[in-house]
Design a protein around this motif. Structure first.
Motif, PDB file in Angstrom:
ATOM      1  N   GLU A  69      50.713   3.382-125.015  1.00 11.70           N
ATOM      2  CA  GLU A  69      51.902   2.569-124.840  1.00 11.70           C
ATOM      3  C   GLU A  69      52.952   3.367-124.078  1.00 11.70           C
ATOM      4  O   GLU A  69      52.861   4.579-123.947  1.00 11.70           O
ATOM      5  CB  GLU A  69      52.454   2.135-126.207  1.00 11.70           C
ATOM      6  N   GLY A  70      53.917   2.695-123.561  1.00 14.00           N
ATOM      7  CA  GLY A  70      55.001   3.366-122.853  1.00 14.00           C
ATOM      8  C   GLY A  70      54.676   3.526-121.382  1.00 14.00           C
ATOM      9  O   GLY A  70      54.095   2.635-120.752  1.00 14.00           O
ATOM     10  N   ASP A  71      55.055   4.668-120.834  1.00 14.71           N
ATOM     11  CA  ASP A  71      54.922   4.921-119.406  1.00 14.71           C
ATOM     12  C   ASP A  71      53.465   5.171-119.047  1.00 14.71           C
ATOM     13  O   ASP A  71      52.929   6.254-119.276  1.00 14.71           O
ATOM     14  CB  ASP A  71      55.787   6.131-119.020  1.00 14.71           C
ATOM     15  N   ALA A  72      52.804   4.178-118.459  1.00 11.60           N
ATOM     16  CA  ALA A  72      51.385   4.302-118.123  1.00 11.60           C
ATOM     17  C   ALA A  72      51.154   5.332-117.030  1.00 11.60           C
ATOM     18  O   ALA A  72      50.124   6.007-116.995  1.00 11.60           O
ATOM     19  CB  ALA A  72      50.827   2.951-117.700  1.00 11.60           C
ATOM     20  N   SER A  73      52.106   5.464-116.116  1.00  9.64           N
ATOM     21  CA  SER A  73      51.964   6.462-115.057  1.00  9.64           C
ATOM     22  C   SER A  73      52.025   7.869-115.629  1.00  9.64           C
ATOM     23  O   SER A  73      51.283   8.760-115.209  1.00  9.64           O
ATOM     24  CB  SER A  73      53.053   6.268-113.997  1.00  9.64           C
ATOM     25  N   GLN A  78      49.242  13.004-117.837  1.00  8.56           N
ATOM     26  CA  GLN A  78      48.785  13.639-119.075  1.00  8.56           C
ATOM     27  C   GLN A  78      47.265  13.705-119.115  1.00  8.56           C
ATOM     28  O   GLN A  78      46.678  14.716-119.515  1.00  8.56           O
ATOM     29  CB  GLN A  78      49.303  12.850-120.281  1.00  8.56           C
ATOM     30  N   LEU A  79      46.632  12.632-118.677  1.00  9.82           N
ATOM     31  CA  LEU A  79      45.173  12.555-118.632  1.00  9.82           C
ATOM     32  C   LEU A  79      44.613  13.689-117.768  1.00  9.82           C
ATOM     33  O   LEU A  79      43.622  14.349-118.134  1.00  9.82           O
ATOM     34  CB  LEU A  79      44.787  11.197-118.073  1.00  9.82           C
ATOM     35  N   GLY A 189      44.754   8.026-112.012  1.00  9.47           N
ATOM     36  CA  GLY A 189      44.240   9.347-112.353  1.00  9.47           C
ATOM     37  C   GLY A 189      42.768   9.296-112.727  1.00  9.47           C
ATOM     38  O   GLY A 189      41.953  10.076-112.222  1.00  9.47           O
ATOM     39  N   LEU A 190      42.434   8.353-113.597  1.00  9.18           N
ATOM     40  CA  LEU A 190      41.032   8.211-114.007  1.00  9.18           C
ATOM     41  C   LEU A 190      40.161   7.819-112.823  1.00  9.18           C
ATOM     42  O   LEU A 190      39.039   8.313-112.682  1.00  9.18           O
ATOM     43  CB  LEU A 190      40.916   7.164-115.115  1.00  9.18           C
ATOM     44  N   SER A 191      40.649   6.952-111.959  1.00 12.81           N
ATOM     45  CA  SER A 191      39.868   6.531-110.806  1.00 12.81           C
ATOM     46  C   SER A 191      39.530   7.697-109.881  1.00 12.81           C
ATOM     47  O   SER A 191      38.469   7.718-109.257  1.00 12.81           O
ATOM     48  CB  SER A 191      40.623   5.458-110.010  1.00 12.81           C
TER      49      SER A 191
END
Length: 505
Positions: A69-73, A78-79, A189-191
């Protein structure tokens, strides 16, 4: 050299090698940005509808059931920070460039949902020659994400980079290349990281090198047949039509063409040792294995390998296992075994040539005899190289442990499989160098031998780098010089005319 245009299909191992090793530029095809925009729209709509999407509004791995939740960017940064766990010696620049291109070719298929601006930024850093410092250890082949984080962090100005031969902070490298850090939208990031691009890029380079080494091995094997006085009837095409094993007819024809002349010399024996007599079978199996590895790599390069995957036409976002590269790992395990078999035959031919004297050749290929060691001490070196090859041929794709709380309980070890295969090719070329040296010496010692036109070129090329042995001298230095030419691309320059250096596979 014209630029490689990314279209989402049709990228070959040769394209990867050209970008990785020759700094070939990359351009974005006309339809790619539209394809990325369409996938991004589908992804954003799915997220807005409340759908749980892995890596966008959920954690990863063991945190799969944790909502974000919150800031997805901010979560994307973080990821990346949390998965920057790679260690060890940095990969060579050509391997990093191959990885960057491999990820671009996969992304251009449009299944990731990556923001188009991020895709453009990755193309720009590759063309500018800004490369992340990518450690070599950290992937078990369930996607190469721990290694791939270095690419994503480079784009946001984090980590270290190599630019113009200097290692520096990534943000400085971007600035010097007149580029800047980018921001990441949800899932970007995951992409960037959740794919087997290290495996695919490195695999493309290994296939290219295997093809080159095979051509050199065919040349060395043909020169051995000349120097040994081998029976050429083994190359009769009717024999190979009778047992049409994979690649065998192709290998036999290549050897036959190398040995072609108006009048073949009479054989010195009815049957030669198996390392000579069975060359078409041995090399044919390798041709087949290289072909399988090439098909596996090019499948990865031109496929959407993302999890989750955006199916734009169906307006769906689905979880997948497309990042998992079992077939790629298996193809390179098979290629490793085929290389080891071919290398073992080369070593056996070297020992036949340099032994106590067969088919009229002097003992140890020494022209002076007596206490001269000739080539026989090199049998130890050849055997030690073969032992290293055989060690690396041992399969590793089953060597994994469950990780991430058992969520990731299977892996392929594809980066390790590809890496050890590449190491084997380097060692194999050393054996090819030794075989060329011994075969050329045998030719020189066989009086009255008129070589075929093509094997004459191979002999001349060898002698341009290594003089004939007239008395005992340090032969290791010669072997190093010949190996450097074989491995560094100089062999093609020395070997002339050009029509004699066509690849045999």
């Amino acid at each position: 050299m014209s630029a490689l245009v990314l279209t989402g299909a049709g990228v070959s191992v040769d394209d990867v090698a050209a970008v990785a090793r020759e700094a070939r530029k990359v351009e974005i095809g006309a339809n790619v940005i539209g394809r990325l925009e369409k996938a991004r729209k589908v992804l954003d709509q799915a997220a807005a509808s409340g759908q749980q999407i892995y890596g966008l509004n959920t954690g990863l791995g063991a945190n799969l059931r944790t909502s974000v939740e919150g800031d997805a960017s901010a979560f994307q940064r973080q990821l990346l920070e949390g998965r920057s766990g790679a260690v060890g010696e940095a990969l060579p620049i050509e391997a990093v460039r191959a990885t960057m291109l491999a990820r671009l070719t996969m992304l251009s298929a449009g299944g990731s949902g990556l923001s188009p601006a991020v895709f453009v930024a990755l193309v720009e850093v590759l063309n500018a020659g800004v490369h992340p410092v990518m450690p070599s250890l950290g992937s078990i082949g369930a996607g190469d994400l721990v290694l791939m984080t270095t690419i994503a962090r480079l784009l946001i100005g984090e980590g270290e980079a190599d630019y113009q031969g200097r290692r520096m902070p990534a943000v400085k490298a971007l600035m010097m290349a007149r580029l800047g850090p980018i921001g990441l939208a949800p899932k970007d990031g995951l992409s960037l990281i959740n794919a087997s691009a290290v495996s695919a890029g490195g695999g493309a380079l290994a296939v290219t090198d295997a093809l080159s080494a095979l051509a050199q091995q065919q040349q060395a094997g043909a020169l051995t047949m000349e120097g040994f006085g081998a029976n050429r009837t083994i190359l009769d095409p009717r024999l190979h039509m009778a047992r049409p094993a994979a690649g065998q007819q192709e290998a036999a024809k290549a050897l036959h063409d190398l040995l072609a002349r108006d009048e073949a010399p009479a054989p010195t024996t009815i049957q030669d040792p198996l390392s000579i007599r069975c060359m078409p079978s041995i090399h044919g199996a390798l041709i087949e294995a290289i072909g399988q590895a090439r098909r596996a790599v090019e499948t990865e390069l031109n496929a959407a390998a993302d999890n989750p995957l955006v199916l734009s036409d169906d307006e769906l976002v689905l979880s997948t296992g497309n990042f998992h590269t079992a077939s790629l790992a298996l193809a390179f395990e098979a290629l490793s075994l085929a290389i080891a078999q071919c290398a073992a035959a080369s070593a056996a031919r070297f020992i036949q040539l340099t032994g106590s004297g067969r088919n009229g050749l002097p003992k140890y290929l020494s022209p002076v005899g007596g206490a001269s060691a000739g080539f026989v001490p090199l049998q130890k070196t050849v055997t030690s190289i073969l032992a290293a090859i055989r060690h690396k041929a041992n399969p590793v794709m089953l060597d994994f442990l469950p990780v991430s709380e058992g969520v990731e309980d299977h892996a392929t070890q594809t980066p390790l499989v590809v890496s050890k295969c590449a190491d084997m090719i380097t060692l194999w070329r050393r054996l090819i160098a030794f075989e060329l040296m011994a075969a050329a010496q045998a030719v020189d010692l066989r009086e009255g031998l008129a070589l075929a036109p093509r094997t004459s070129v191979v002999h001349t090329a060898t002698r341009a780098l290594v003089p004939a042995l007239k008395h005992d001298r340090p032969l290791g230095i010669d072997a190093e010089a010949l190996h450097a030419a074989l491995a560094g691309g100089k062999w093609q320059t020395v070997l002339a005319p050009a029509d004699l250096v066509e690849e045999q596979a």
